[in-house]
Motif scaffolding. Structure first.
Motif, PDB file in Angstrom:
ATOM      1  N   SER A 381       0.820  -1.209   0.000  1.00 10.68           N
ATOM      2  CA  SER A 381       0.000   0.000   0.000  1.00 10.68           C
ATOM      3  C   SER A 381       0.853   1.257   0.000  1.00 10.68           C
ATOM      4  O   SER A 381       0.527   2.244  -0.671  1.00 10.68           O
ATOM      5  N   ASP A 382       1.971   1.255   0.739  1.00 10.91           N
ATOM      6  CA  ASP A 382       2.873   2.405   0.715  1.00 10.91           C
ATOM      7  C   ASP A 382       3.504   2.579  -0.667  1.00 10.91           C
ATOM      8  O   ASP A 382       3.595   3.693  -1.193  1.00 10.91           O
ATOM      9  N   ILE A 383       3.939   1.463  -1.258  1.00  9.92           N
ATOM     10  CA  ILE A 383       4.604   1.510  -2.567  1.00  9.92           C
ATOM     11  C   ILE A 383       3.664   2.049  -3.641  1.00  9.92           C
ATOM     12  O   ILE A 383       4.005   2.971  -4.399  1.00  9.92           O
ATOM     13  N   MET A 384       2.464   1.492  -3.714  1.00  7.45           N
ATOM     14  CA  MET A 384       1.539   1.920  -4.756  1.00  7.45           C
ATOM     15  C   MET A 384       0.994   3.316  -4.483  1.00  7.45           C
ATOM     16  O   MET A 384       0.664   4.063  -5.417  1.00  7.45           O
ATOM     17  N   SER A 385       0.917   3.693  -3.209  1.00  7.88           N
ATOM     18  CA  SER A 385       0.511   5.057  -2.865  1.00  7.88           C
ATOM     19  C   SER A 385       1.528   6.061  -3.411  1.00  7.88           C
ATOM     20  O   SER A 385       1.161   7.101  -3.987  1.00  7.88           O
ATOM     21  N   ALA A 386       2.812   5.741  -3.248  1.00 11.22           N
ATOM     22  CA  ALA A 386       3.853   6.621  -3.792  1.00 11.22           C
ATOM     23  C   ALA A 386       3.758   6.674  -5.314  1.00 11.22           C
ATOM     24  O   ALA A 386       3.892   7.743  -5.924  1.00 11.22           O
ATOM     25  N   ALA A 387       3.515   5.521  -5.931  1.00  9.70           N
ATOM     26  CA  ALA A 387       3.401   5.477  -7.395  1.00  9.70           C
ATOM     27  C   ALA A 387       2.237   6.333  -7.885  1.00  9.70           C
ATOM     28  O   ALA A 387       2.350   7.031  -8.899  1.00  9.70           O
ATOM     29  N   VAL A 388       1.109   6.287  -7.163  1.00  9.89           N
ATOM     30  CA  VAL A 388      -0.048   7.107  -7.543  1.00  9.89           C
ATOM     31  C   VAL A 388       0.272   8.586  -7.403  1.00  9.89           C
ATOM     32  O   VAL A 388      -0.068   9.401  -8.269  1.00  9.89           O
ATOM     33  N   GLU A 389       0.920   8.968  -6.314  1.00 11.44           N
ATOM     34  CA  GLU A 389       1.274  10.377  -6.122  1.00 11.44           C
ATOM     35  C   GLU A 389       2.132  10.898  -7.271  1.00 11.44           C
ATOM     36  O   GLU A 389       1.890  11.996  -7.801  1.00 11.44           O
ATOM     37  N   PHE A 390       3.153  10.119  -7.655  1.00 13.03           N
ATOM     38  CA  PHE A 390       4.004  10.560  -8.763  1.00 13.03           C
ATOM     39  C   PHE A 390       3.223  10.584 -10.074  1.00 13.03           C
ATOM     40  O   PHE A 390       3.441  11.444 -10.922  1.00 13.03           O
ATOM     41  N   TYR A 391       2.320   9.634 -10.240  1.00 13.62           N
ATOM     42  CA  TYR A 391       1.508   9.566 -11.473  1.00 13.62           C
ATOM     43  C   TYR A 391       0.609  10.788 -11.615  1.00 13.62           C
ATOM     44  O   TYR A 391       0.500  11.393 -12.689  1.00 13.62           O
ATOM     45  N   VAL A 392      -0.060  11.195 -10.539  1.00 13.53           N
ATOM     46  CA  VAL A 392      -0.990  12.319 -10.593  1.00 13.53           C
ATOM     47  C   VAL A 392      -0.244  13.628 -10.851  1.00 13.53           C
ATOM     48  O   VAL A 392      -0.743  14.521 -11.530  1.00 13.53           O
ATOM     49  N   ASN A 393       0.950  13.767 -10.261  1.00 14.88           N
ATOM     50  CA  ASN A 393       1.771  14.958 -10.518  1.00 14.88           C
ATOM     51  C   ASN A 393       1.053  16.242 -10.102  1.00 14.88           C
ATOM     52  O   ASN A 393       0.901  17.177 -10.883  1.00 14.88           O
ATOM     53  N   SER A 394       0.591  16.286  -8.860  1.00 14.57           N
ATOM     54  CA  SER A 394      -0.167  17.436  -8.360  1.00 14.57           C
ATOM     55  C   SER A 394       0.761  18.448  -7.690  1.00 14.57           C
ATOM     56  O   SER A 394       1.516  18.092  -6.789  1.00 14.57           O
ATOM     57  N   PRO A 395       0.708  19.713  -8.092  1.00 16.19           N
ATOM     58  CA  PRO A 395       1.492  20.730  -7.382  1.00 16.19           C
ATOM     59  C   PRO A 395       1.107  20.829  -5.917  1.00 16.19           C
ATOM     60  O   PRO A 395       1.920  21.236  -5.078  1.00 16.19           O
ATOM     61  N   TYR A 401       8.667  10.020  -1.411  1.00 14.63           N
ATOM     62  CA  TYR A 401       8.874   8.705  -0.792  1.00 14.63           C
ATOM     63  C   TYR A 401       8.677   8.795   0.722  1.00 14.63           C
ATOM     64  O   TYR A 401       9.347   8.131   1.500  1.00 14.63           O
ATOM     65  N   LEU A 402       7.742   9.641   1.111  1.00 16.43           N
ATOM     66  CA  LEU A 402       7.365   9.824   2.505  1.00 16.43           C
ATOM     67  C   LEU A 402       5.934   9.342   2.679  1.00 16.43           C
ATOM     68  O   LEU A 402       5.121   9.434   1.763  1.00 16.43           O
ATOM     69  N   VAL A 403       5.606   8.857   3.861  1.00 19.96           N
ATOM     70  CA  VAL A 403       4.258   8.372   4.137  1.00 19.96           C
ATOM     71  C   VAL A 403       3.656   9.234   5.240  1.00 19.96           C
ATOM     72  O   VAL A 403       4.224   9.337   6.327  1.00 19.96           O
ATOM     73  N   GLY A 404       2.501   9.857   4.963  1.00 19.65           N
ATOM     74  CA  GLY A 404       1.835  10.691   5.957  1.00 19.65           C
ATOM     75  C   GLY A 404       2.625  11.902   6.345  1.00 19.65           C
ATOM     76  O   GLY A 404       2.635  12.313   7.508  1.00 19.65           O
ATOM     77  N   GLU A 405       3.274  12.537   5.345  1.00 17.58           N
ATOM     78  CA  GLU A 405       4.190  13.629   5.668  1.00 17.58           C
ATOM     79  C   GLU A 405       3.497  14.906   6.123  1.00 17.58           C
ATOM     80  O   GLU A 405       4.136  15.783   6.700  1.00 17.58           O
TER      81      GLU A 405
END
Length: 747
Positions: A381-395, A401-405
């Protein structure tokens, strides 16, 4: 603001600053490394009808498949899901029963070639799953009371036994008849409780327990001005995403059950970016769901959580001051609390991606939410969450590569977890070690999260999207990255195609290497660096280009008796290998083509032997070992310390026996020296070279003494003496620790 209405509308919803667009294609933030996967291994798009047809074919052929796998006649395979590669290879995941009882830890994946032949199989339980009797000695009522007590001891409120069923428990090694009790109610923080307790149906002892409601925390920040899918209904609109399986978003309004009230709006403009508008949390939840859907569909070819095109449900405003969010398979829903004081909804993008990925894991590998498999579940879940964040590319929330930052649960402004160096949170492990599975699953996820970072970005200091990282390695050797996209592709394929419910860290390495071979080629640079990233977290060894020779270790052989030893070697280059040896005792020689050392030694003594293996390119490698020629061999010993994991995963210590003739004796002596603070927790087995298992000691919860230092006698006369014998030790209860100090075999 205006809305553009075409069927199920894309609407503009107002939230605080920043602009993001889910489903905009591959991320502009993706790693600079870009390695294209092999086309044949990519997922073939399957319509609902095609998927149904494949499952029906698997159901019709289940008996033939079971026979081909040489399963017990009392076992039945039940297909759960199916994937198909572009080259026609089909991967069917099965659950199985024994004498009509569900086998927990018995799942398997069968890989079938386009011509229908079986290419391979990955099993959660390697051995047979048969049990001697299917009649329980302990009653269902007795285990219900015990299970409710376990939940209450963990602080559960309103605990009650929702169900109990008879099962075969195969995830712990030797299969046993058991009861599975599901205890409902609420966890201490208000999260729904769904505690699964597995108890031995003969003794009543607890075998295993897991929490099925997989909860976590996220950033709670808003996503900016975004578009979400809604549907026209009468004179207004509902927050129903028809383009994504009719995913719905609803308001629980402080409730803790049910579906809540579906969000509706008169003008199709949702939320105002402030907590005061209840729609704002709904917008973020809907956006997170659609971004996660789009990532899985556009990157991995997966349509929906289960891959069947059906949308889930998002529920916001759960409970009162609930500082968490969770995925629940039973309602196929994602649920968000409003945070401390109901002032900070946990409806961020990474929360959605993390929690909804628990649903993907449940629908595929089904990694048990405990021990090492539980850590891998959380890491997924952490890995795919990071992948989604990079995919969306939201300013508003750049990939990292942080979780719950940004959630600041601890009040210190720091992330919950760090993928580049997990130990920075004070609790997670950077690397694998024996006993890792005894950690909370959010912390035993550390090595897999660390693997993903190393595979994506490599080791050492660097800055990604403005965040500074400095990732170490367990062996202090640098790791060369394969790129984030390749790392995510490999993890997803490993999860969906090769992992099973009981996969541990060693199994995850094997699964990802299979996936890397499928996607990028066996012994490709990507394959090699996938393995080297695992070595960077102390899982397996590095693979260097060229030849690798397995050192056989110290060996014994008897003078004037025929002997043989197969040297194991491989190369990352194609072609045959050539073998040579120096220092062999008189009478022994090595086959230059096969690497088999054979002959009859004629002289007593100790020799230092060096093996050299060369491939077709001229690359070579060596290994040196000691070979003793003796008059008689009677005792073999292993004095290496081996840590025993707390609860369930087995510890193994090996002794390789050579130089003997015929079978082992009727009075084989097994001397063990095990240091442990509660020896009653331990079950000990001797495993013969052919896999036959001899039980030396059963678990005995009434024996609180320390250590097992004794000698057992085993009738092993039906087994060949030469080969690798294993001491298998399992700690079957929680709270006490120990290790194998030494053990020996006397023939």
């Amino acid at each position: 603001m205006s809305a553009w209405i075409v069927g199920a509308a894309l609407v503009t919803a107002t939230v605080p600053a920043g602009v993001a667009n889910a489903g905009s294609g591959p991320s502009a933030q993706s790693s600079t490394l870009s390695v294209q996967p092999l086309a044949g291994a990519l997922a073939a798009p399957l319509s609902a009808g095609e998927q149904s047809a494949l499952l029906s074919a698997a159901e019709a052929g289940a008996a033939r498949t079971a026979a081909a796998l040489q399963l017990d006649a009392r076992e039945t395979l039940k297909p759960r899901s199916v994937l198909k590669d572009a080259d026609g290879t089909v991967h069917t995941r099965y659950d199985r029963t024994f004498a009509g009882l569900p086998v927990l830890g018995g799942d398997l994946v069968v890989h079938t070639a386009p011509d229908g032949s079986i290419k391979g199989v990955d099993k959660a339980a390697r051995g047979p799953v048969a049990v001697a009797s299917t009649t329980p000695a302990k009653s269902a009522e007795a285990v219900k009371s015990f299970s409710i007590g376990r939940a209450e001891a963990a602080g559960a409120k309103e605990a009650k036994a929702d169900s109990v069923r008879s099962v075969v428990w195969a995830a712990g090694g030797t299969p046993v008849l058991a009861w599975e009790t599901v205890v409902g109610g609420f966890q201490p923080d208000g999260t729904p409780n769904e505690l699964h307790v597995i108890t031995d149906a003969t003794t009543g002892a607890k075998l295993f327990e897991r929490q099925a409601i997989e909860a976590g925390t996220g950033t709670g920040q808003f996503n900016g001005e975004v578009t979400i899918g809604t549907t026209k209904s009468g004179s207004g609109w509902t927050m129903t995403d028809a383009a994504r399986g009719n995913h719905t978003t609803s308001d629980l309004n402080g409730g803790t059950s049910g579906t809540g009230a579906l969000f509706t709006d008169a003008d199709d403009v949702w939320g105002n970016g402030k907590q005061s508008d209840r729609q704002t949390a709904g917008v973020d939840a809907a956006f997170g769901a659609q971004a996660t859907w789009d990532y899985y569909k556009n990157v991995h070819g997966r349509t929906g959580i289960k891959g069947d095109g059906v949308g889930a449900t998002s529920r916001v405003h759960y409970g009162n001051g609930y500082v968490n969010a969770f995925w629940d398979d039973s309602c196929f829903c994602m649920t968000y609390g409003d945070g401390a004081g109901n002032n900070n909804p946990l409806t961020s993008l990474d929360v959605a991606a993390h929690e909804m990925t628990h649903g993907v894991t449940s629908a595929t590998a089904g990694l048990e939410y405990s021990d090492e498999s539980g850590g891998l579940n959380e890491a997924t879940s952490d890995i795919m969450s990071a992948a989604v964040e990079f995919y969306v590319n939201s300013p508003a929330d750049p990939g990292d590569y942080l979780v719950g930052e940004k959630i600041n649960v601890r009040g210190d402004g720091k992330p919950l977890r760090y993928m580049d160096k997990p130990s920075k949170d004070g609790l997670s492990a950077n690397s694998w070690y024996p006993g890792l599975g005894s950690l909370n699953v959010h912390y035993s996820s550390g090595p897999a999260n660390h693997w993903f970072y190393l595979a994506s970005e490599g080791s050492g200091a660097k800055v990604v999207n403005g965040v500074s990282y400095d990732s170490p390695t367990a062996d202090n050797v640098p790791v060369t990255p394969i790129g984030r996209d390749a790392a995510a592709n490999i993890w997803y394929r490993a999860l969906t195609t090769y992992m099973t419910s009981t996969t541990d860290y060693a199994g995850a390495r094997t699964a990802t290497l299979k996936a890397a071979a499928d996607l990028y080629g066996m012994n490709s640079t990507t394959y090699l660096n996938t393995a080297n990233a695992w070595a960077g977290v102390a899982v397996g060894s590095r693979i260097t280009p060229g030849v690798t020779v397995v050192n056989p270790g110290t060996r014994y052989t008897v003078v004037n008796k025929a002997a043989s030893l197969q040297i194991q070697a491989s190369s990352t280059n194609p072609g045959a290998l050539s073998y040579a040896a120096t220092g062999l005792p008189a009478g022994l020689s090595i086959n230059a083509s096969t690497g088999l050392i054979s002959g009859t030694p004629t002289k007593l003594g100790t020799r230092s032997v060096t093996i050299k293996v060369t491939d077709k390119t001229g690359a070579g490698s060596t290994a040196a070992f000691t070979l003793n020629v003796v008059t008689k061999i009677t005792t073999f010993e292993n004095t290496d310390d081996v840590q025993i994991p707390d609860v369930r995963p087995a510890a193994y210590s090996d002794i390789t026996v050579s130089g003997l003739s015929g079978n082992a004796p009727k009075t084989l002596k097994v001397g063990v020296d095990i240091k442990h603070t509660y020896r009653g927790d331990l079950a000990i087995d001797l495993v013969a070279p052919d896999g036959t298992t001899y039980r030396l000691k059963d678990e005995d919860v009434m024996d609180p003494a320390h250590d097992v230092i004794t000698t057992y006698t085993v009738n092993a006369s039906g087994r060949v003496a030469n080969g690798t014998w294993r001491l298998k030790v399992q700690d079957l209860d929680v709270g006490y620790r120990g290790y194998i100090d030494s053990w020996k075999l006397t023939f």
